[in-house]
Design an enzyme around this catalytic site. Structure first.
Site, short mmCIF file in Angstrom:
data_model
loop_
_atom_site.label_atom_id
_atom_site.label_comp_id
_atom_site.label_asym_id
_atom_site.label_seq_id
_atom_site.Cartn_x
_atom_site.Cartn_y
_atom_site.Cartn_z
N LYS A 224 37.23 35.33 39.18
CA LYS A 224 35.86 35.50 38.79
C LYS A 224 36.00 36.08 37.58
O LYS A 224 36.93 36.90 37.17
CB LYS A 224 35.06 36.12 39.72
CG LYS A 224 34.61 35.10 40.58
CD LYS A 224 33.68 35.43 41.81
CE LYS A 224 32.89 34.16 42.72
NZ LYS A 224 32.20 34.74 43.51
N ARG A 264 38.21 34.86 50.16
CA ARG A 264 37.87 33.04 49.74
C ARG A 264 38.56 33.09 48.21
O ARG A 264 38.30 33.77 47.61
CB ARG A 264 36.44 32.63 49.91
CG ARG A 264 36.06 31.39 49.02
CD ARG A 264 34.53 31.26 48.93
NE ARG A 264 34.26 29.89 48.66
CZ ARG A 264 34.26 29.64 47.25
NH1 ARG A 264 34.67 30.32 46.28
NH2 ARG A 264 34.03 28.15 47.17
N1 PMM Z 1 31.87 32.07 45.45
C1 PMM Z 1 31.74 30.71 44.93
C2 PMM Z 1 31.30 29.84 45.81
N2 PMM Z 1 31.19 29.92 47.17
N3 PMM Z 1 30.99 31.79 48.66
C3 PMM Z 1 30.94 32.87 49.23
N4 PMM Z 1 30.87 33.06 50.62
N5 PMM Z 1 31.32 33.95 48.56
C4 PMM Z 1 31.42 33.69 47.29
O1 PMM Z 1 31.77 34.66 46.38
C5 PMM Z 1 31.59 32.46 46.42
C6 PMM Z 1 31.21 31.33 47.53
C7 PMM Z 1 31.95 30.50 43.43
O2 PMM Z 1 33.19 30.58 43.19
P1 PMM Z 1 33.77 28.83 42.96
O3 PMM Z 1 33.04 28.23 41.80
O4 PMM Z 1 35.20 29.10 42.66
O5 PMM Z 1 34.08 28.16 44.12
#
Ligand code: PMM
Length: 287
Positions: A224, A264
């Site tokens: 991030k 994640r």
């Molecule tokens: N961050 C993203 C997408 N889904 N779900 C949860 N539970 N927690 C998060 O911090 C989260 C998520 C955004 O990241 P990406 O675009 O790399 O998927």
């Protein structure tokens, strides 16, 4: 003891260590892997590779939450994720569905997904709690204040940790009132969602306050922007997303030592190693 949600499939239960959730975005526009896995076969192949590389669970999403990303309809989202979920389930890969839409969650669980991951914590779709209550699967409720086109304006807190805990507490109360069992809820502070860099660091430093609520906690720090800013070069340019995995692994190690239920992450290998180091260090079984 690491708190875990009820309703997990047997092979995700009682691992005695932090669970690794691998990220699989079937989107044209996610910040890190957008556009790479729009083709279902490519997505399934990557999901299988994530699992073989150590992801206990593969988190399939069809809508980007990147600032300024276009919202997608349930139909479009379902058309992206369902073939991928079916392919992964057929290959015996445990899958979670990353969606804010109740209908997508329902279809995904019918296709074999075993966890619902809702970045809006139920705020984006009034039908989400009832759908999850019906299905009885674990539900990840993330702290969220609004869609990504305006979330930067919502990053205002008196005390970010106190405010996030209060708002998540409200989500949990509403979810329970709608029939979701408290034992199947996972909470997530939503790093990067309506948060400035310092907010994310405050939340990470004060994780014990979040853990004190007694719910399993999931963290999504992977690649991030606040990590890019931390690792900026002398010219002030943020470190590119693809070069933030070592920093992500460091967060995973901290999370694992603290007793976070799941992280994640995009790059599974480094986080898996970090979890094993932490598990050995804390003498938890499963290293
Ligand atoms: N961050 C993203 C997408 N889904 N779900 C949860 N539970 N927690 C998060 O911090 C989260 C998520 C955004 O990241 P990406 O675009 O790399 O998927």
């Amino acid at each position: 003891m690491i708190a875990q949600p009820q309703g997990l499939p047997a092979r995700l239960r009682d691992l005695g260590r932090t669970v690794i959730m691998g990220v699989l975005n079937v989107t044209p526009d996610s910040f890190s892997d957008g556009g790479r896995y729009l083709d279902p076969q490519a997505a399934i192949g990557h999901g299988i590779a994530l699992h073989l590389g150590g992801a206990d669970l593969v988190d399939v999403g069809g809508e980007s939450t990147r600032p300024g990303a276009r919202r997608v309809s349930t139909d479009e989202e379902a058309a992206r994720v369902l073939p991928v979920i079916k392919g992964l389930v057929a290959a015996d890969v445990p899958v979670s569905i990353d969606t804010m839409h109740a209908d997508t969650a329902t279809m995904a669980v019918a296709a074999g997904a075993c966890v619902v991951n809702d970045v809006s914590g139920g705020l984006a779709d009034p039908g989400m709690y009832a759908a999850v209550a019906d299905m009885g699967v674990p539900y990840i409720a993330m702290h969220w204040r609004g869609h990504s086109d305006h979330m930067a304006d919502l990053a205002r807190y008196d005390d970010v940790v106190v405010d996030v805990i209060a708002e998540l507490g409200q989500r949990v109360d509403d979810a329970r009132a709608a029939g979701i069992s408290g034992g199947s809820i996972v909470i997530d502070p939503g790093l990067g969602f309506a948060k400035e860099a310092q907010h994310n660091w405050d939340l990470l430093r004060r994780l014990p306050e979040l853990l004190d609520l007694g719910f399993p906690v999931l963290l999504g720090a992977s690649r991030k922007r606040f990590l890019g800013a931390l690792l900026a070069g002398p010219d002030g340019e943020p470190r590119p997303a693809a070069d933030r995995d070592a920093a992500t692994d460091a967060i995973t190690a901290i999370a694992a030592v603290m007793g976070i239920w799941a992280v994640r992450v995009h790059d599974v290998r480094g986080s898996k190693d970090a979890v094993r180091v932490a598990a050995a260090w804390t003498r938890r079984p499963g290293a």
